[in-house]
Motif scaffolding. Sequence first.
Motif, PDB file in Angstrom:
ATOM      1  N   TYR A   1       4.042  -0.035  10.130  1.00  0.00           N
ATOM      2  CA  TYR A   1       4.146   1.218   9.372  1.00  0.00           C
ATOM      3  C   TYR A   1       4.372   0.937   7.881  1.00  0.00           C
ATOM      4  O   TYR A   1       4.105   1.784   7.028  1.00  0.00           O
ATOM      5  CB  TYR A   1       5.294   2.065   9.936  1.00  0.00           C
ATOM      6  CG  TYR A   1       5.413   3.428   9.299  1.00  0.00           C
ATOM      7  CD1 TYR A   1       4.514   4.441   9.626  1.00  0.00           C
ATOM      8  CD2 TYR A   1       6.427   3.708   8.391  1.00  0.00           C
ATOM      9  CE1 TYR A   1       4.627   5.691   9.047  1.00  0.00           C
ATOM     10  CE2 TYR A   1       6.541   4.958   7.812  1.00  0.00           C
ATOM     11  CZ  TYR A   1       5.637   5.948   8.144  1.00  0.00           C
ATOM     12  OH  TYR A   1       5.745   7.187   7.578  1.00  0.00           O
ATOM     13  N   GLN A   2       4.848  -0.271   7.610  1.00  0.00           N
ATOM     14  CA  GLN A   2       5.079  -0.624   6.199  1.00  0.00           C
ATOM     15  C   GLN A   2       3.827  -0.439   5.363  1.00  0.00           C
ATOM     16  O   GLN A   2       3.897  -0.080   4.187  1.00  0.00           O
ATOM     17  CB  GLN A   2       5.494  -2.085   6.087  1.00  0.00           C
ATOM     18  CG  GLN A   2       6.823  -2.413   6.762  1.00  0.00           C
ATOM     19  CD  GLN A   2       7.071  -3.899   6.767  1.00  0.00           C
ATOM     20  OE1 GLN A   2       7.220  -4.495   5.725  1.00  0.00           O
ATOM     21  NE2 GLN A   2       7.093  -4.486   7.950  1.00  0.00           N
TER      22      GLN A   2
ATOM     23  N   MET B   1      -5.237 -11.314 -11.126  1.00  0.00           N
ATOM     24  CA  MET B   1      -6.287 -11.643 -10.157  1.00  0.00           C
ATOM     25  C   MET B   1      -6.319 -10.621  -9.028  1.00  0.00           C
ATOM     26  O   MET B   1      -7.376 -10.225  -8.555  1.00  0.00           O
ATOM     27  CB  MET B   1      -6.049 -13.039  -9.584  1.00  0.00           C
ATOM     28  CG  MET B   1      -6.222 -14.137 -10.616  1.00  0.00           C
ATOM     29  SD  MET B   1      -5.777 -15.739  -9.961  1.00  0.00           S
ATOM     30  CE  MET B   1      -7.012 -15.906  -8.711  1.00  0.00           C
ATOM     31  N   ALA B   2      -5.132 -10.206  -8.599  1.00  0.00           N
ATOM     32  CA  ALA B   2      -5.088  -9.270  -7.472  1.00  0.00           C
ATOM     33  C   ALA B   2      -5.707  -7.934  -7.842  1.00  0.00           C
ATOM     34  O   ALA B   2      -6.338  -7.274  -7.021  1.00  0.00           O
ATOM     35  CB  ALA B   2      -3.635  -9.074  -7.022  1.00  0.00           C
TER      36      ALA B   2
ATOM     37  N   TYR C   1       6.461   5.129  13.027  1.00  0.00           N
ATOM     38  CA  TYR C   1       7.323   4.754  11.908  1.00  0.00           C
ATOM     39  C   TYR C   1       8.301   3.657  12.300  1.00  0.00           C
ATOM     40  O   TYR C   1       8.908   3.013  11.451  1.00  0.00           O
ATOM     41  CB  TYR C   1       8.074   5.979  11.379  1.00  0.00           C
ATOM     42  CG  TYR C   1       9.096   6.554  12.325  1.00  0.00           C
ATOM     43  CD1 TYR C   1      10.408   6.117  12.296  1.00  0.00           C
ATOM     44  CD2 TYR C   1       8.743   7.542  13.241  1.00  0.00           C
ATOM     45  CE1 TYR C   1      11.353   6.644  13.162  1.00  0.00           C
ATOM     46  CE2 TYR C   1       9.673   8.067  14.109  1.00  0.00           C
ATOM     47  CZ  TYR C   1      10.973   7.617  14.066  1.00  0.00           C
ATOM     48  OH  TYR C   1      11.899   8.129  14.931  1.00  0.00           O
TER      49      TYR C   1
ATOM     50  N   ASP D   1       0.427   2.315  -1.792  1.00  0.00           N
ATOM     51  CA  ASP D   1      -0.460   1.871  -2.869  1.00  0.00           C
ATOM     52  C   ASP D   1      -1.386   0.742  -2.428  1.00  0.00           C
ATOM     53  O   ASP D   1      -1.981   0.061  -3.271  1.00  0.00           O
ATOM     54  CB  ASP D   1       0.363   1.398  -4.070  1.00  0.00           C
ATOM     55  CG  ASP D   1       1.306   0.261  -3.707  1.00  0.00           C
ATOM     56  OD1 ASP D   1       1.405  -0.059  -2.506  1.00  0.00           O
ATOM     57  OD2 ASP D   1       1.928  -0.296  -4.626  1.00  0.00           O
ATOM     58  N   LEU D   2      -1.486   0.542  -1.134  1.00  0.00           N
ATOM     59  CA  LEU D   2      -2.390  -0.504  -0.672  1.00  0.00           C
ATOM     60  C   LEU D   2      -3.796   0.047  -0.549  1.00  0.00           C
ATOM     61  O   LEU D   2      -3.989   1.244  -0.346  1.00  0.00           O
ATOM     62  CB  LEU D   2      -1.915  -1.037   0.690  1.00  0.00           C
ATOM     63  CG  LEU D   2      -0.577  -1.774   0.689  1.00  0.00           C
ATOM     64  CD1 LEU D   2      -0.178  -2.151   2.106  1.00  0.00           C
ATOM     65  CD2 LEU D   2      -0.678  -3.030  -0.177  1.00  0.00           C
TER      66      LEU D   2
ATOM     67  N   ALA E   1       3.776   3.136   4.476  1.00  0.00           N
ATOM     68  CA  ALA E   1       4.873   3.539   3.613  1.00  0.00           C
ATOM     69  C   ALA E   1       4.677   3.037   2.195  1.00  0.00           C
ATOM     70  O   ALA E   1       5.125   3.665   1.236  1.00  0.00           O
ATOM     71  CB  ALA E   1       6.195   3.024   4.177  1.00  0.00           C
ATOM     72  N   ALA E   2       3.992   1.917   2.063  1.00  0.00           N
ATOM     73  CA  ALA E   2       3.807   1.348   0.730  1.00  0.00           C
ATOM     74  C   ALA E   2       3.098   2.341  -0.178  1.00  0.00           C
ATOM     75  O   ALA E   2       3.478   2.519  -1.338  1.00  0.00           O
ATOM     76  CB  ALA E   2       3.026   0.052   0.832  1.00  0.00           C
TER      77      ALA E   2
ATOM     78  N   SER F   1      -1.076 -11.368 -10.578  1.00  0.00           N
ATOM     79  CA  SER F   1      -1.203  -9.911 -10.659  1.00  0.00           C
ATOM     80  C   SER F   1      -2.558  -9.523 -11.217  1.00  0.00           C
ATOM     81  O   SER F   1      -3.237  -8.618 -10.708  1.00  0.00           O
ATOM     82  CB  SER F   1      -0.107  -9.335 -11.557  1.00  0.00           C
ATOM     83  OG  SER F   1       1.155  -9.602 -11.011  1.00  0.00           O
TER      84      SER F   1
ATOM     85  N   PRO G   1       6.646  -2.193  12.790  1.00  0.00           N
ATOM     86  CA  PRO G   1       6.613  -2.935  11.523  1.00  0.00           C
ATOM     87  C   PRO G   1       5.340  -2.683  10.715  1.00  0.00           C
ATOM     88  O   PRO G   1       5.351  -2.758   9.493  1.00  0.00           O
ATOM     89  CB  PRO G   1       6.679  -4.396  11.965  1.00  0.00           C
ATOM     90  CG  PRO G   1       7.282  -4.370  13.317  1.00  0.00           C
ATOM     91  CD  PRO G   1       6.871  -3.071  13.941  1.00  0.00           C
TER      92      PRO G   1
END
Lengths: 316, 698
Positions: free
Chosen positions: A59-60, A25-26, A54, A66-67, A63-64, A23, A57
């Motif tokens: 679309y994730q 490091m990311a 939507y 926070d990327l 939807a996340a 975490s 796949p």
Amino acid sequence: MRQPIRLPAGLLATLGFLWLVSSAMAQTAQPAATGFVGSNACKTCHVDIWTPFYKNPHYQSLAAGDLPPARTGCESCHGPGQAHVAARGGKATVVNAFSRMQPNRTMEVCLTCHGKDFQKSNIRRSGHTLNGVTCTDCHSIHHSPSAKFLLAKTRSETCFACHATVRAQFEMPSKHRINEGFMDCWDCHNPHGTFAPTWRMGSRPHMVDQTAANDEACLKCHADMRGPFVYEHAPAAVEGCETCHYPHGSTNGRLLRRPVLLTLCLECHNGGGTGTRLAGVDIQSAQHNLLDPKYQRCTTCHVRIHGSNADAFFLR
Amino acid sequence: MRIVIEHPDQWQGGQERDQGDPRGPGGPPHHWCGILALMLVAMAGAGLLQAQTVGSPRGEDIGGYNITDSLETGYRFALTGGNDGLYRSDINYGNGLRLLGSTLTIDSKDGHGRYFDEMLLTTAGLGNDPYETVTLRVRKNRLYRYDMTWRENQYFNPGVVISGGGHLLNTTRLMQDHDLTLLPDNRLVQFDVGYSRNTQTGPGLTTAQEFDTQSVAFPVFTDVRQQWNEFRLGTTLHLAGFTILLRRTWEFFKDDSVISLTAAEASTEANDPSVLQTFARGQPYHGSNPSWLGTLFTNRKLWAVNARLSYAGGNGNFALNELATGLDRFGGAANREILVSGNAQRPALAGDFNVSLFPTDKLSLVNHTAVSNTRIDGDSYYTEYDYGTGGLTTLSFNFLGVRTVSNATDLHYNASKWLGLYAGYTYSDRQIRVEEAESVPSIPNSSLSNLYPQESTLSGVSAGLRLRPVKAWTVNLEGEAGHASGALTPIADRNYRTLGGRTQYRTKKLQLGATYREVYNENAPLSFTTYSSRSRQASGSASWLVNRWFSLDTSYSKLHLDTVGGLEFFAGATFPQLQTGYDSIYISNIHAANAGGRFTIGRRADLFVGYTITKDTGDGRATAAPSGATGATALLDSVQTFPLTYQSPMARVSIRITPKLRWNAAWQYYGYNEQFQLFSYYENYHAHTGFTGLQWSF
């Protein structure tokens, strides 16, 4: 008295530690965003793609929420869209316009995310990659008619589009049930490449998947042929099922390579060759009069031809 | 046989959600009752749906989800003639009501469904079709993904001519796979749990050779009971750019098939008085294959590494008890019991290490090293009782060890937009060790053991190029040649070479393709110890979307195979004598074609007509064996080629009754026609199959 640390507890502690480290490091590894405009800008013009997106796949990533921009929505695949928006469209301004990209470049873009998938870890040495077949040749990201995997065509039709001779084999009288919808090509093959086969000489065939225990893909379903047996039929164990069977389809019964067992068996049991015994593969018994119909159908007596625990000659 | 009519052009999308509220504006509360209600609504029918908000023709929006559904139910028929056994082996469609196919999709519109974001359920053939499948995917973004596949196959093996009518199987094979991935989108860790099950049950006929190895084999019943279970548990870690996968698998299998005889069976051979009066054989076999799998891989800008290590430790325990009474081939009373017990192991280790280098955008170099080591060994205690008197127990020990080390290097160079090249070299070294040992435990120093080691090395080179003269047109050429120093069997690759070419022209409306591939394995010089095979395959295909109402797909393939191998065997008119100088020749020339045309008539009807044919012309001879040939020559000549024709015209029609209801009907004919008799059997059959059904979809 101290109790030894149990494996699950130790494993969980290790995983927790790794999670924390990763975490950290990311959080420091996110690249700076430049030229990204967000997917809302895309849907203004590309409404036909956006409206059903939507269900996709991919679309994730939207939807996340926070990327980083480089991993979100349209721009995660097509690259920063600022120039494209500024130019009010045009393929030339799309950083990753897949219809104009070289196959290896397309693959690299897809591997940005899918490179973490174990099933695609051998893609660089797969026959498809070597021959310039890339992701978008088989997958349609925005207009897939397939229920799964975003395939460009429905199920095995995707493969038949290029492999016409294989399609012909599945239309033979004895065949695996691809056309009936009972199974798919990827039940046996990994189109993204595989590790070296553990049968034959370890070099061919290409792109045939393996079981969890590294066996030939046939044994995923035909588990009763797997063994281990005290008396293995060595060609089956070493060279694989294809020694006697065609995997796709055949004009001969039971997917056999010959219409009769007589010649199928004799071509190896001919008294010569190499075999597991230095003197060669055993010739059949002198008691076997080949002109007697009783001896022309070998498996009538050798019933356990795939391997036996009770009889060296597979009689029971 | 199932018609699936897609309506992408009718799909207009649903009402969009307020992006600020992940649950949507005014959406109903999400709870399990709601989810169940969604599924019930989807499965129940239009009546319920009409009470909901009217949506687009393709899909209904309910509570933040879009639902599409398609159910097709109807009656399937089959009218068959000729050899019903081979029909059931090849086709096996029967009569009756079926849920021919269905598809249900439920997708959350904002990617924040409470319990799932995607549900996909498909079925085919439910209700007694010989091939039934159900697939289910349920996915919640970031949290889990569950995939299930369930399949049932009504398997029929008629005991075709090659085994003289023996080994009939009329079984049901059930297969299911469950895979649950937790945190599928997590950038750090995923967990996966899986379960697979595979069973085969049902009656059959097999054969038992009594009372010695020169006797006839009697048909006996078998009750097939095989079961295989696999459990999987794994985790995937992403650390510092590396992906590490660890997976533990437990496999368990058992075969509790029993063989029995319900009534006395007499030999059907002339001058053979043997009779099998009672017979029973039980041979339970239980075992497990626990395995570990570990992988590590990474993709970097200039390099990539991919490694795998797996270990599987297989073992099986068995016992056999066989009791037979009757008359032997000399007419004397016979009473034999055989007891066998023991176990077998198969530990298998495999390791792979891939290194890929990308020094430039145009060049990639991949080196792959693999090691596999499999050791199969087992003990088998054999005791035979004749007339209640036990003979000496024999202990057999067998070992088969295979160790293979291989290394392959592939160089891939994209010279320009229109030219790509690759070349590769592979080297393998395989060692096989066979040990066959036998002893009589009650007699000291009675052990006999033979060890047969064998080593083979394989060197192979390959090369290919890809041309792309224009964007839509590609040409691929490839070739490979290799030599193995010690092939295990006469028919295995020894001196092989392959040549292949492929060209494709692809546009959105037109796809043209042609391929050629030859595989020659010529283990010359020809003698009775060698074998030669030559395979040539060519194909041409075309797919043309002419306009909105007409499309055409067609392909033709020619598959040629000729093989020759030397034979030695025993044969004779009165008693068998060693025969040398004979060849086994097999020639197959298969012409396979298929054509299909799809018509859309207005917006009301779709029509598909198609035709497939597989025709093996053999080597062109008119009769199986030349006249005048006798003895072994006539026998071998008669099986050198197997010409036949297998064809299947078909037609399907789909008519729209209402926007959500269609009537579908299909007809397919199968005609199987062998030109020559094999061992005096004809197995020809023909069948008209089809269905009529209603498809309701939204």
